[in-house]
Design a protein around this motif. Structure first.
Motif, short mmCIF file in Angstrom:
data_model
loop_
_atom_site.label_atom_id
_atom_site.label_comp_id
_atom_site.label_asym_id
_atom_site.label_seq_id
_atom_site.Cartn_x
_atom_site.Cartn_y
_atom_site.Cartn_z
N LEU A 322 0.87 -1.12 -0.10
CA LEU A 322 0.10 -0.03 -0.12
C LEU A 322 0.90 1.30 -0.10
N ALA A 323 1.87 1.44 1.01
CA ALA A 323 2.66 2.61 0.99
C ALA A 323 3.60 2.67 -0.32
N TRP A 324 4.17 1.59 -0.93
CA TRP A 324 4.84 1.60 -2.04
C TRP A 324 4.16 1.96 -3.33
N GLY A 325 3.09 1.27 -3.31
CA GLY A 325 2.15 1.74 -4.51
C GLY A 325 1.60 3.08 -4.60
N THR A 326 1.46 3.88 -3.33
CA THR A 326 1.41 5.41 -3.23
C THR A 326 2.41 5.98 -3.80
N ALA A 327 3.86 5.64 -3.25
CA ALA A 327 4.82 6.30 -3.77
C ALA A 327 5.02 6.27 -5.24
N VAL A 328 4.82 5.10 -5.58
CA VAL A 328 4.86 4.83 -7.16
C VAL A 328 3.93 5.67 -8.10
N LEU A 329 2.83 5.88 -7.45
CA LEU A 329 1.73 6.66 -8.06
C LEU A 329 2.19 8.23 -8.00
N GLY A 330 2.55 8.63 -6.86
CA GLY A 330 3.30 9.99 -6.73
C GLY A 330 4.58 10.23 -7.67
N ALA A 331 5.40 9.25 -7.79
CA ALA A 331 6.47 9.42 -8.82
C ALA A 331 6.01 9.57 -10.37
N GLY A 332 4.94 8.82 -10.62
CA GLY A 332 4.34 8.90 -12.00
C GLY A 332 3.78 10.49 -12.16
N MET A 333 3.19 11.09 -11.13
CA MET A 333 2.66 12.44 -11.11
C MET A 333 3.73 13.37 -11.35
N ALA A 334 4.82 13.02 -10.69
CA ALA A 334 5.85 14.04 -10.71
C ALA A 334 6.42 13.93 -11.97
N LEU A 335 6.41 12.89 -12.54
CA LEU A 335 7.25 12.53 -13.93
C LEU A 335 6.30 13.28 -15.01
N ALA A 336 5.06 13.18 -14.80
CA ALA A 336 3.87 13.73 -15.69
C ALA A 336 4.24 15.43 -15.50
N ALA A 337 4.37 15.90 -14.49
CA ALA A 337 4.73 17.29 -14.26
C ALA A 337 5.88 17.88 -15.12
N GLY A 338 6.91 17.08 -15.08
CA GLY A 338 8.03 17.25 -15.65
C GLY A 338 7.87 17.10 -17.16
N ALA A 339 7.21 16.25 -17.76
CA ALA A 339 6.92 16.19 -19.16
C ALA A 339 6.22 17.47 -19.48
N GLY A 340 5.34 17.88 -18.61
CA GLY A 340 4.51 19.39 -19.15
C GLY A 340 5.32 20.36 -19.00
#
Length: 444
Positions: A322-340
């Motif tokens: 549960l904790a690691w899945g949440t962390a990976v979800l956050g990493a994906g959102m941070a990567l998406a912000a970088g793509a923008g």
């Protein structure tokens, strides 16, 4: 599956229909807000009623029918009655929303059994991914072919199609007795184990429970309709007592408390991704429709991750997942912000980021359900699930409202805020964790 898809369709369908009939984005958005924001009030009460019902499937069927009827009533009233009245109808219908999510999942141990519960939970989570992928796509196709009103009709049809499955769910053969007392130290490894196991039998290896004599059993609320309840007043007192007890179980049980709070914060952040995806698609390609593709990639990635978990079937520490899945979800959102930040031509980076986010979001949901199944007392399981679902739905509505102004400024700002919320959720999920999660395959 039909109910889940209908549930995923309901919000977009109401939004599209409201916009098509009234031409007002404000009215359409308020209808959607009304449908989602009332879930926090309906979830706990629905959970108590499901836990007390001899045939919870029939109560689920009534909820499906009421939810579908509310959507149809809103559709019929568009352009005929004042908007405020229709928003009120949407609010009332939204009270039943948690039954379509947590209410179904809470019945899983009754049909899967303890031996197959871990695999069944992963498959159940996959149904959310499939519905999340199919629901908005069906709304788009039906709206293009038959107009906004047709989307609500199809949504209601799917909900009604699930009635036979709900109605035929097995009855509760005997309601599990309540424990004599709540452990004083909920954070200890034995606190969670002091409750009955997920499938309704007492857990093995706990500290001794009070004898379950007829006198002790009668100290708890009697079954609905029994003379011991003292009629309607007695039933009302029993329901109120169980509402308090259900919230107390979530609060006092450390793994449940962390999972409930962390998942609600994470869901608020997930709304940032959903709202900003069309804006990000427009920024990178000039077409907001590409944002729907990003959400589809996220759902597909989550589906693939859950399929891998279901095939493996040997996950032992769901709290950690549960904790690691949440962390990976956050990493994906941070990567998406970088793509923008890269601007036009970096859409491929956004697709990769969406896949990373989905790889975290899928296992996160499976782990959340597994923790709830493991920790919730059998007699309060439905309330734990519907309360958690209602908090997530309401949290998502709040996140959507906050994401709008941020995404209007830039998609990256909304995504950074979403990633920050995921980081906060990870902190909550990890804070004070002395228990490492019990093995899902250990004897109960």
């Amino acid at each position: 599956m039909a109910a889940r898809t209908g549930d995923e369709m309901s919000g977009p369908a109401l939004l599209v229909a409201g916009l098509a009939v009234t031409g007002s984005p404000l009215t359409a958005s308020w209808l959607l807000a009304g449908l989602t924001v009332s879930a926090a009030a309906g979830g706990p009460l629905l959970g108590v009623l499901l836990d007390r019902a001899r045939r919870p499937g029939r109560l689920l069927a009534c909820c499906l029918l009421g939810y579908a009827g509310g959507l149809l009533l809103v559709l019929y009233g568009l352009g005929r009655v004042p908007d405020a009245a229709l928003i009120g109808v949407a609010v009332v219908a939204g009270l039943l929303g948690p039954a379509l999510t947590g209410g179904w999942t809470a019945q899983l141990p009754r049909v899967a059994g303890p031996e197959r519960l871990s695999r069944a939970t992963a498959l159940d989570s996959m149904s959310y991914n499939v519905a999340g992928l199919a629901g908005p796509a069906v709304v788009g196709l039906v709206a293009s072919a038959g107009g906004g009103g047709a989307t609500v009709l199809v949504c209601a049809g799917l909900l009604v199609a699930a009635l036979p499955a709900a109605w035929s769910l097995p009855p509760v053969r005997s309601r599990p007795a309540a424990p004599a007392a709540v452990p004083a130290d909920p954070g200890s490894p034995t606190a969670a184990d002091a409750h009955p196991a997920a499938h309704g039998s007492p857990a093995v290896g706990t500290h001794p429970a009070a004898p379950r004599s007829p006198t002790a059993a009668n100290a708890h609320p009697a079954a609905p309709g029994s003379p011991a309840e003292g009629g309607a007043a007695g039933r009302g007192r029993a329901v109120r007592a169980e509402l308090v007890e259900g919230f107390a179980v979530i609060w006092r049980n450390a793994p449940l408390r962390r999972a409930t709070a962390g998942s609600a914060i994470s869901c608020c952040g997930l709304a940032m991704l959903v709202v900003s995806a069309p804006v990000l698609g427009a920024e990178l390609t000039g077409e907001s429709g590409h944002g729907a593709l990003l959400l589809a990639v996220t759902a597909a990635s989550g589906l693939a991750a859950n399929a891998a978990i279901a095939a493996w079937g040997r996950v032992r520490r769901w709290d950690r997942v549960l904790a690691w899945g949440t962390a990976v979800l956050g990493a994906g959102m941070a990567l998406a912000a970088g793509a923008g930040a890269f601007g036009a031509g970096a859409f491929w980076a956004a697709v990769v980021a969406a896949a990373v986010a989905g790889a975290g979001e899928g296992p996160q949901l499976t782990a959340l359900f597994s923790v709830r199944h493991r920790e919730a007392p059998a007699r309060l399981r439905s309330q734990v699930f519907t309360t958690g679902a209602s908090l997530k739905i309401t949290s998502f509505a709040i996140g959507s409202a906050l994401a709008g102004p941020l995404a209007a400024y830039s998609a990256s700002s909304a995504l950074v805020a979403g990633a920050a919320l995921q980081a906060a959720a990870v902190v909550v999920l990890m804070a004070g964790r002395r228990d490492k999660g019990s093995p899902t395959e250990a004897p109960r």
